[in-house]
Design a protein around this motif. Structure first.
Motif, short mmCIF file in Angstrom:
data_model
loop_
_atom_site.label_atom_id
_atom_site.label_comp_id
_atom_site.label_asym_id
_atom_site.label_seq_id
_atom_site.Cartn_x
_atom_site.Cartn_y
_atom_site.Cartn_z
N THR A 84 0.86 -1.18 0.00
CA THR A 84 0.00 0.00 0.00
C THR A 84 0.90 1.23 0.00
O THR A 84 1.04 1.91 1.02
CB THR A 84 -0.92 0.01 1.23
N ASP A 87 1.78 7.93 -2.96
CA ASP A 87 2.21 8.62 -4.17
C ASP A 87 3.50 9.38 -3.88
O ASP A 87 3.60 10.08 -2.86
CB ASP A 87 1.12 9.59 -4.63
N GLN A 94 -2.02 4.84 -2.02
CA GLN A 94 -2.45 4.18 -3.25
C GLN A 94 -2.95 2.79 -2.88
O GLN A 94 -2.17 1.92 -2.54
CB GLN A 94 -1.28 4.11 -4.24
N GLU A 96 -5.01 0.67 -4.77
CA GLU A 96 -5.51 -0.16 -5.85
C GLU A 96 -5.19 -1.63 -5.62
O GLU A 96 -6.00 -2.52 -5.90
CB GLU A 96 -4.92 0.29 -7.19
#
Length: 421
Positions: A84, A87, A94, A96
């Motif tokens: 995890t 940025d 982030q 995703e």
């Protein structure tokens, strides 16, 4: 509980997988990176962790399988250990990988599967991101958040009593102590504040060093004296703070707090100071080297230690102070050679540093910068190494692990450290 899937085979996921296999569980380790799957499938570890490769070879093909995608077969638990990151510019988390992992578990595992999130996430992310993916396909879910705390042992977190009981049954096979809290959010916060507190403690030691530098004092002398029989937590010695957790978890906590309408003061300040230190050290090294030689023109430097820490030894370059240090020294025109006991030479070469042996690297250089506290650097033949330097020379020992008096005993060699010259 005998069959477990582990999603994400980085530092946390791989060590968990082999530990569970050692306890007799059947483990399916899943990672989307082909290089990781191929390396592990060949019985080799893609990261340095003592004992991992031996355990991998012992159980691979029997209790442990390594796959690129989760198979459609029943497991008792699925543990999400994906990265995890934040940025690099905005420092926003982030997530995703977390969402993708939850979706993959929901699509391949039966609804009775206990899902455990082990990745470090913002407060509320397990409920807001993982739970909806599971409920969308299963209707309901057994979900727990269970980070590890390497010093205190395992910390077990719960969504409800049934999930907590199931998670205890799994992690009780590994941990000496299991700690329950009242909610997913409380569990997520525990992990974050543990790491942010560590970052804060280290930052104060670094602050002390920067203040001592201004007064021409020895920060280690002051810190050691302050710690003598003082009934409070010890002050930390100055040094670099990096790694996969401490370089990102403060930003995750900041993001969580700001989303709730609060801007923390200490968390961001501590992280900012610790991130500033490598650049400060590089600038200080350049200043002292210029003073010592009279100029930086044609200067050569040896850098020792490139991982984010030297003890316990690791090859982990996440948050490594060597990266901004190298950038600053190269910008100043220095010719760089370097060594690390675990980081591959190709990584050093990718930074524009010529790799060399730890002792041979001293030959005909003007400055030495010891970046990590790997104990083997303290065991070098110091007399031989320092004698091989060009004179005058600078030895900048960030962790003060070398024998300062032996360095200074060689004519024309200056010794310095963080906050100390």
């Amino acid at each position: 509980m005998n069959r477990v899937a582990v999603v994400g085979l980085g530092y946390v996921g791989l060590t968990l997988s082999v530990a569970l296999a050692r306890r007799g569980l059947a483990v399916i380790g899943c990672d989307q990176q082909p290089r990781v799957v191929a390396t592990l499938g060949a019985g080799r570890s893609h990261l340095y962790e003592p004992g991992v490769e031996e355990a991998l070879r012992e159980h691979l093909g029997t209790r442990l399988r390594v796959v690129a995608t989760l198979p459609h077969e029943p497991v008792d638990a699925a543990v999400i250990c994906v990265s995890t990151p934040v940025d690099p510019v905005t420092h926003a988390p982030q997530l995703e990988h977390l969402r993708d992992a939850a979706r993959a578990v929901a699509e391949t595992c039966p609804p009775s599967t206990l899902v455990v999130v082990r990745s470090t996430v913002p407060i509320g992310a397990t409920r807001a991101i993982v739970l909806p993916e599971l409920v969308r396909r299963w209707g309901s879910a057994r979900l727990a958040f269970c980070p590890e705390r390497t010093i205190q042992g395992q910390a077990l977190r719960e969504l409800d009593a049934a999930s907590a009981d199931a998670a205890e049954a799994l992690f009780g096979r590994l941990a000496r102590r299991l700690v329950r809290v009242s909610s997913l959010e409380a569990a997520e916060m525990v992990k974050l504040i543990n790491n942010c507190h560590t970052d804060l403690i280290y930052s104060f030691g670094n602050e002390v060093a920067l203040i001592a530098e201004r007064f021409g004092l020895d920060p280690l002398e002051a810190i050691r004296a302050a710690n003598v029989e003082y009934p409070r937590p010890d002050l930390s010695r100055p040094g670099f703070v990096g790694g996969g957790c401490l370089s990102k978890d403060p930003y995750i906590l900041l993001h969580s707090a700001e989303a709730a309408g609060y801007r923390p003061g200490l968390v961001g300040a501590a992280r900012g100071l610790n991130e500033h230190l490598p650049r400060h050290v590089a600038q200080r090294f350049l200043e002292l080297l210029a003073e010592t030689r009279g100029s930086l023109t044609g200067a050569r430097a040896l850098l020792l230690g490139f991982a984010y820490k030297g003890w316990p030894p690791t090859d982990d370059m996440r948050g490594a102070p060597s990266v901004p240090i190298v950038e600053a020294l190269r910008s100043a025109g220095l010719e760089l050679r370097g060594h690390d006991y675990l980081v591959p030479d190709v990584v050093l070469q990718g930074l524009g540093v010529a790799s060399c042996g730890p002792e041979e690297g001293f030959a005909d250089v003007d400055g030495v910068l010891v970046i990590t506290d790997h104990p083997d650097y303290a065991r070098l033949d110091l007399d031989k190494c320092v004698a091989a330097l060009r004179r005058p020379a600078l030895v900048f020992d960030c962790w003060r692990i070398l024998d300062a008096e032996r360095v200074r005993a060689v004519s024309g060699v200056r010794y310095a450290g963080i906050g100390y010259a």
